[in-house]
Design an enzyme around this catalytic site. Sequence first.
Site, short mmCIF file in Angstrom:
data_model
loop_
_atom_site.label_atom_id
_atom_site.label_comp_id
_atom_site.label_asym_id
_atom_site.label_seq_id
_atom_site.Cartn_x
_atom_site.Cartn_y
_atom_site.Cartn_z
N ASN A 172 -22.83 35.35 35.91
CA ASN A 172 -24.00 34.67 36.46
C ASN A 172 -25.13 35.70 36.64
OD1 ASN A 172 -25.90 33.37 38.02
ND2 ASN A 172 -24.46 32.70 39.59
N HIS A 230 -27.18 26.33 33.90
CA HIS A 230 -27.03 27.60 34.62
C HIS A 230 -25.57 28.03 34.54
CE1 HIS A 230 -27.29 30.75 37.46
NE2 HIS A 230 -26.57 30.13 38.38
N CYS A 283 -31.15 31.07 41.51
CA CYS A 283 -30.64 30.71 40.18
C CYS A 283 -31.50 29.66 39.48
CB CYS A 283 -29.20 30.23 40.27
SG CYS A 283 -28.12 31.52 40.90
O1 UT7 Z 1 -25.28 30.64 41.00
C1 UT7 Z 1 -25.52 30.38 42.35
C2 UT7 Z 1 -24.64 29.34 42.89
N1 UT7 Z 1 -23.28 29.84 43.00
C3 UT7 Z 1 -22.30 29.14 42.49
O2 UT7 Z 1 -22.52 28.14 41.84
C4 UT7 Z 1 -20.90 29.57 42.82
C5 UT7 Z 1 -20.12 28.40 43.36
N2 UT7 Z 1 -18.79 28.73 43.77
C6 UT7 Z 1 -17.83 29.13 42.92
O3 UT7 Z 1 -18.06 29.33 41.75
C7 UT7 Z 1 -16.43 29.25 43.45
O4 UT7 Z 1 -16.38 28.71 44.75
C8 UT7 Z 1 -15.87 30.68 43.50
C9 UT7 Z 1 -15.62 31.18 42.08
C10 UT7 Z 1 -16.84 31.63 44.20
C11 UT7 Z 1 -14.55 30.71 44.24
O5 UT7 Z 1 -13.64 29.80 43.62
P1 UT7 Z 1 -12.87 28.70 44.48
O6 UT7 Z 1 -11.99 28.00 43.55
O7 UT7 Z 1 -13.89 27.90 45.23
O8 UT7 Z 1 -12.02 29.58 45.45
P2 UT7 Z 1 -12.00 29.59 47.04
O9 UT7 Z 1 -13.15 30.34 47.58
O10 UT7 Z 1 -11.74 28.21 47.53
O11 UT7 Z 1 -10.69 30.42 47.30
C12 UT7 Z 1 -9.40 29.95 46.89
C13 UT7 Z 1 -8.37 31.02 47.15
C14 UT7 Z 1 -8.46 31.62 48.55
O12 UT7 Z 1 -7.15 31.95 48.95
P3 UT7 Z 1 -6.33 31.02 49.96
O13 UT7 Z 1 -7.15 30.92 51.19
O14 UT7 Z 1 -6.18 29.70 49.23
O15 UT7 Z 1 -5.05 31.78 50.13
C15 UT7 Z 1 -9.27 32.87 48.35
O16 UT7 Z 1 -9.01 33.85 49.33
O17 UT7 Z 1 -8.61 32.11 46.25
C16 UT7 Z 1 -8.83 33.32 46.98
N3 UT7 Z 1 -9.82 34.12 46.29
C17 UT7 Z 1 -9.52 34.97 45.31
N4 UT7 Z 1 -8.34 35.32 44.77
C18 UT7 Z 1 -8.37 36.22 43.75
C19 UT7 Z 1 -11.17 34.11 46.47
N5 UT7 Z 1 -11.74 34.96 45.61
C20 UT7 Z 1 -10.74 35.51 44.88
C21 UT7 Z 1 -10.70 36.46 43.83
N6 UT7 Z 1 -9.50 36.76 43.31
N7 UT7 Z 1 -11.81 37.02 43.34
#
Ligand code: UT7
Length: 332
Positions: A287, A257, A116
């Site tokens: 992204n 970004h 990225c």
């Molecule tokens: O560009 C390159 C660099 N990449 C980035 O900058 C991305 C950085 N990361 C992020 O943007 C975020 O971490 C994500 C958008 C990928 C995920 O968001 P988050 O708020 O960090 O969610 P999480 O992974 O902590 O998951 C929270 C909850 C989990 O459920 P439990 O364990 O709390 O029950 C996940 O299983 O949300 C669940 N979850 C989803 N639910 C609905 C994870 N993905 C999804 C989804 N839809 N797509």
Amino acid sequence: MSALKASITGVAAYVPPHKLTNAMLEQMVDTSDEWIVSRTGIHERRILKEKNLATSDMGAEAVNQLLEKRGIDPKEIDLLICATVTPDMPFPATANLITDKCGLTNAFGYDLGAACSGFLFALETGRRFIESGAYKKVIIVGADTMSSIINYSDRNTCIIFGDGAGAVLLEPSEDPTIGIQDSILKSDGSGVNYLHQKAGGSLNPASKETVEQNLHCVYQEGKQVFKFAVSGMAGACQDILEKNELSAEDIDWLVPHQANLRIIEAARQRINLAPEKVMLNLHKYGNTTAGTLPLCLAEWEDQLKKGDKLILTTFGGGFTWGSMYLTWGYSK
Ligand code: UT7
């Protein structure tokens, strides 16, 4: 210090027409529009659907547009650097394919891989070729077909990424107040485990097993990446302002970004910048990896004025991150 500065003197971008909306993703994985919008800010992304089209085709669209807008003969271009993690093929370089597709017969080209942060790192590279006096017209492309390495049954990754490409022209500026002024670029390979593509390289060459296990797709531990992204991007923004004795009032635009609205918001708040000074289009494109910064610059081109002070900032796989301070080269 070099007397010459490298200035951006044109920008263009291309996104494919097919839209992948949150509603469509709801049919593919266990997710919801509400979750995606509240956690990322993304509503839809563009996908390169047509068979036989790849990253070089999107890059070529952007470069052709750029040359046409500026009325520049393709033969005048000295160098084209393409930042991408989704090259058409491992070799030859996608930059070579773009130079051929656009008739840049006097240019040499190569790819640069920094995920990225690829466009920012390539911009720094191109800048130095201009400042040295070696070349007069350098094109920097940021282009990625992320849909080619996304597993559309993995809700952790498929909701974020999209396809797109952008290109800028760098030319010498005799006026030292115009052009790229400074940058802070970082990489830390110990972040590899949180965001990478497991197979297809020399460590894990393609095999029946790697394909069956979807190891050619993006693997991301989102929460971990998120933490590093917030501290990396916000820190890089703050550091570049301090290093150049700038305050938020001096800055006209933040060009971040586009991975997650919450990461961008953290960076904006760290430097106390007014929200209306932040370029944001991730709701439309998601992204696009190396494509995000030039897609923003192209969209905001009509609003940019000569001398505007811009901070560009990125965070991505590697980890790679950084910031750049530049003054815009022209008014439309
Ligand atoms: O560009 C390159 C660099 N990449 C980035 O900058 C991305 C950085 N990361 C992020 O943007 C975020 O971490 C994500 C958008 C990928 C995920 O968001 P988050 O708020 O960090 O969610 P999480 O992974 O902590 O998951 C929270 C909850 C989990 O459920 P439990 O364990 O709390 O029950 C996940 O299983 O949300 C669940 N979850 C989803 N639910 C609905 C994870 N993905 C999804 C989804 N839809 N797509």
